[in-house]
Design an enzyme around this catalytic site. Structure first.
Site, PDB file in Angstrom:
ATOM      1  N   CYS A 208      -1.940  43.922   0.316  1.00 40.76           N
ATOM      2  CA  CYS A 208      -2.499  43.187  -0.839  1.00 40.76           C
ATOM      3  C   CYS A 208      -3.279  44.213  -1.646  1.00 40.76           C
ATOM      4  CB  CYS A 208      -3.399  42.054  -0.364  1.00 40.76           C
ATOM      5  SG  CYS A 208      -2.580  40.941   0.798  1.00 40.76           S
ATOM      6  N   ALA A 209      -2.559  44.982  -2.460  1.00 38.94           N
ATOM      7  CA  ALA A 209      -3.046  46.294  -2.880  1.00 38.94           C
ATOM      8  C   ALA A 209      -3.836  46.353  -4.185  1.00 38.94           C
ATOM      9  CB  ALA A 209      -1.861  47.256  -2.986  1.00 38.94           C
ATOM     10  N   ALA A 210      -3.686  45.370  -5.065  1.00 43.31           N
ATOM     11  CA  ALA A 210      -4.319  45.480  -6.396  1.00 43.31           C
ATOM     12  C   ALA A 210      -5.846  45.565  -6.279  1.00 43.31           C
ATOM     13  CB  ALA A 210      -3.930  44.281  -7.251  1.00 43.31           C
ATOM     14  N   PRO A 211      -6.498  46.338  -7.176  1.00 46.28           N
ATOM     15  CA  PRO A 211      -5.945  47.077  -8.312  1.00 46.28           C
ATOM     16  C   PRO A 211      -5.480  48.493  -7.966  1.00 46.28           C
ATOM     17  CG  PRO A 211      -8.327  47.191  -8.384  1.00 46.28           C
ATOM     18  CD  PRO A 211      -7.983  46.348  -7.180  1.00 46.28           C
TER      19      PRO A 211
ATOM     20  N   ASP B 196       1.752  43.470  -4.246  1.00 50.53           N
ATOM     21  CA  ASP B 196       0.914  42.380  -4.747  1.00 50.53           C
ATOM     22  C   ASP B 196       1.846  41.381  -5.402  1.00 50.53           C
ATOM     23  OD1 ASP B 196      -2.323  42.151  -5.194  1.00 50.53           O
ATOM     24  OD2 ASP B 196      -1.176  40.893  -6.567  1.00 50.53           O
TER      25      ASP B 196
ATOM     26  N   ASP C  88      -6.107  44.315   3.433  1.00 51.13           N
ATOM     27  CA  ASP C  88      -7.361  43.979   2.752  1.00 51.13           C
ATOM     28  C   ASP C  88      -7.110  42.598   2.144  1.00 51.13           C
ATOM     29  OD1 ASP C  88     -10.002  44.542   1.734  1.00 51.13           O
ATOM     30  OD2 ASP C  88      -9.080  44.819  -0.223  1.00 51.13           O
TER      31      ASP C  88
ATOM     32  N   CYS D 186     -13.984  41.102   1.682  1.00 50.44           N
ATOM     33  CA  CYS D 186     -15.274  41.290   1.016  1.00 50.44           C
ATOM     34  C   CYS D 186     -16.025  39.951   1.006  1.00 50.44           C
ATOM     35  CB  CYS D 186     -15.104  41.835  -0.402  1.00 50.44           C
ATOM     36  SG  CYS D 186     -14.085  40.795  -1.467  1.00 50.44           S
TER      37      CYS D 186
END
Length: 469
Positions: free
Chosen positions: A242-245, A266, A323, A373
């Site tokens: 889930c790479a963005a940004p 993404d 992530d 986060c």
């Protein structure tokens, strides 16, 4: 000491969180008073920005020493000679830390006002100027060049184009309007560009607008730590699910010396575009970004088309970073969290779907790092307990570097297991401002120690997949 009110939640979310931070395991270990005190301190911290700006240096193109020198020159220019240090981190050799000065309590407020949306306001508190899309309202006769006071509409109650606003608003500092009210709100007016240049922000933080874009990437401290914990090696095949940004994606590629393959996924097209732009800006060639839903990234049979993108066969990756999408309650600053309880609790099942795919895509002996986060148990320690029970092939691993605190009690994990986790809890230090005098009296070691704690709320777990029998 608090400058802003504590973060506010919808009532059902507040009740949910109160139960989380008063769970039986925690109360037994800390006592009711200590647990409650920590929770209230956390709520205060979340509405204030972190005490440091973290800059990750693109070591693929520049040395840390060189960028440190350039940043110091930029500080001199922006802060008009104020002596604010640029600190190197002893355990993270690719980051620089810049202390944030504030809150500044003695700023004079002007009669001309600009009201901005909450997200624009949070960006201002971390060093940004005000851009036109973020402006909701201005005083009736505001002209270009006026001194204005900027406020955040934290509850989202101000109507666009209003000439005055009497609702809940939080003072962010003073600036000079770049445009008149009529230019901002006319139907043919500018849709972007700078609206207010901040000259006296409540928190004095370096503005990075067009500052060394190829040499640095703004990231929160724990987000940088995640990539170091995954520890990708040159030549390996890495998946960022889930790479963005693209902050972690580009960091992984840099740590691999741009040798090997980093697959970034993404499911939103614009976000994939952003990943590709960041990879290009930082001149990293080993990144391949795809628009794809990570929950569907596992292929059960070999495909005929020889395509390099998803879905992938089982056991295709040496290391995987998940992530995960999360409730984001650890982000700072945030004065009014708007999500409903239904939205907050929707993340756990999604994270488990992604995690299940990640375990299957990981080679035996491979490393999986899971991070969020947020501050809840359900998305963090409870996910670890579930993963260990569901996938006997997984073992928790020590993390290096280990800079955050241990995991939080309440999910039934042993003390030894909790020590293998990292939970970054901003309430680990008192909420304290920083003025230029106290900064100059501080030892560098003490500032680094403070930066390690006064960051966003974040969680990291590292697993290894045992070899198949």
């Amino acid at each position: 000491m608090s400058f802003f009110p504590k973060i506010s939640f919808q009532r059902e979310v507040e009740e949910y969180l109160t139960k989380v931070f008063r769970n039986n395991e925690l109360i037994t270990a800390l006592g009711t008073q200590e647990a409650e005190s920590k929770y209230q301190s956390l709520l205060s911290h979340l509405s204030h920005p972190p005490g440091f700006t973290t800059v990750r240096v693109n070591t693929h193109l520049a040395s840390v020493k060189h960028v440190k020198k350039l940043l110091f020159e930029e500080i001199q220019k922006q802060f008009k000679g104020l002596c604010v240090p640029v600190l190197e981190h002893p355990k993270l050799q690719d980051i620089l830390l810049i202390p944030v000065i504030g809150p500044r309590r003695d700023l004079k407020k002007h009669s001309s006002e600009v009201i901005v949306g909450a997200h624009c306001g949070y960006a201002v508190l971390r060093g940004a100027h005000v851009y036109v899309p973020g402006i909701i309202s201005t005083s009736r006769f505001m002209k270009a060049g006026d001194l204005v006071s900027v406020y955040s509409d934290i509850e989202g109650k101000c109507k666009r184009g209003a000439k005055e606003f009497e609702g809940v608003k939080v003072f962010l500092g003073n600036g000079i309007s770049e445009l008149s009210r009529s230019e901002i709100f006319s139907s043919s007016g500018p849709l972007n560009g700078m609206g207010v240049r901040m000259i006296e922000p409540v928190y004095l933080s370096l503005s990075f607008d067009n500052v060394l874009p190829s040499y640095l990437f703004l990231q929160n401290l724990p987000s940088v730590i995640v990539s170091h914990i995954l520890k990708p090696q040159p030549g390996e095949r890495i998946l960022d699910m889930c790479a963005a940004p693209g902050g972690k994606t580009t960091h992984l590629a840099t740590l691999m010396h741009d040798q090997g393959e980093v697959i970034a996924m993404d499911k939103i097209a614009n976000k994939v575009k952003k990943i590709k732009q960041n990879a290009e800006l930082l001149q990293l060639n080993c990144i391949k970004a795809f628009r794809y839903d990570g929950t569907k990234a596992l292929s059960v049979e070999k495909r005929e088309d020889e395509q390099e993108g998803p879905p992938f066969l089982p056991e295709s990756f040496d290391r995987i970073l998940l992530d995960a999408p999360c409730s984001g309650m650890g982000q700072r600053p945030n004065m009014a969290y708007s999500s409903t309880l239904k939205e907050v609790t929707s993340y756990q099942p999604l994270q488990r779907k992604l995690f299940t795919v990640a375990v299957k895509l990981l080679k035996p002996g491979g490393v999986l790092v899971y991070s969020t986060c947020t501050i809840t148990l359900s998305e963090n320690e409870e996910q670890v307990a579930w993963a260990l029970k569901t996938f006997p092939c997984l073992q928790l691993q020590p993390q290096e570097p280990h800079i955050g605190g241990e995991g939080m009690r309440g999910a039934g994990l042993s003390l030894d297991q909790l020590k293998l986790l990292q939970r970054f809890d901003p309430s680990a230090v008192p909420l304290q401002g920083m003025d230029i005098n106290s900064l100059q009296d501080s030892r560098e070691d003490d500032l680094i120690s403070l930066a390690n704690k006064d960051c966003i709320g974040f969680f990291i777990a590292k697993f290894i997949k045992s070899n198949s029998k």
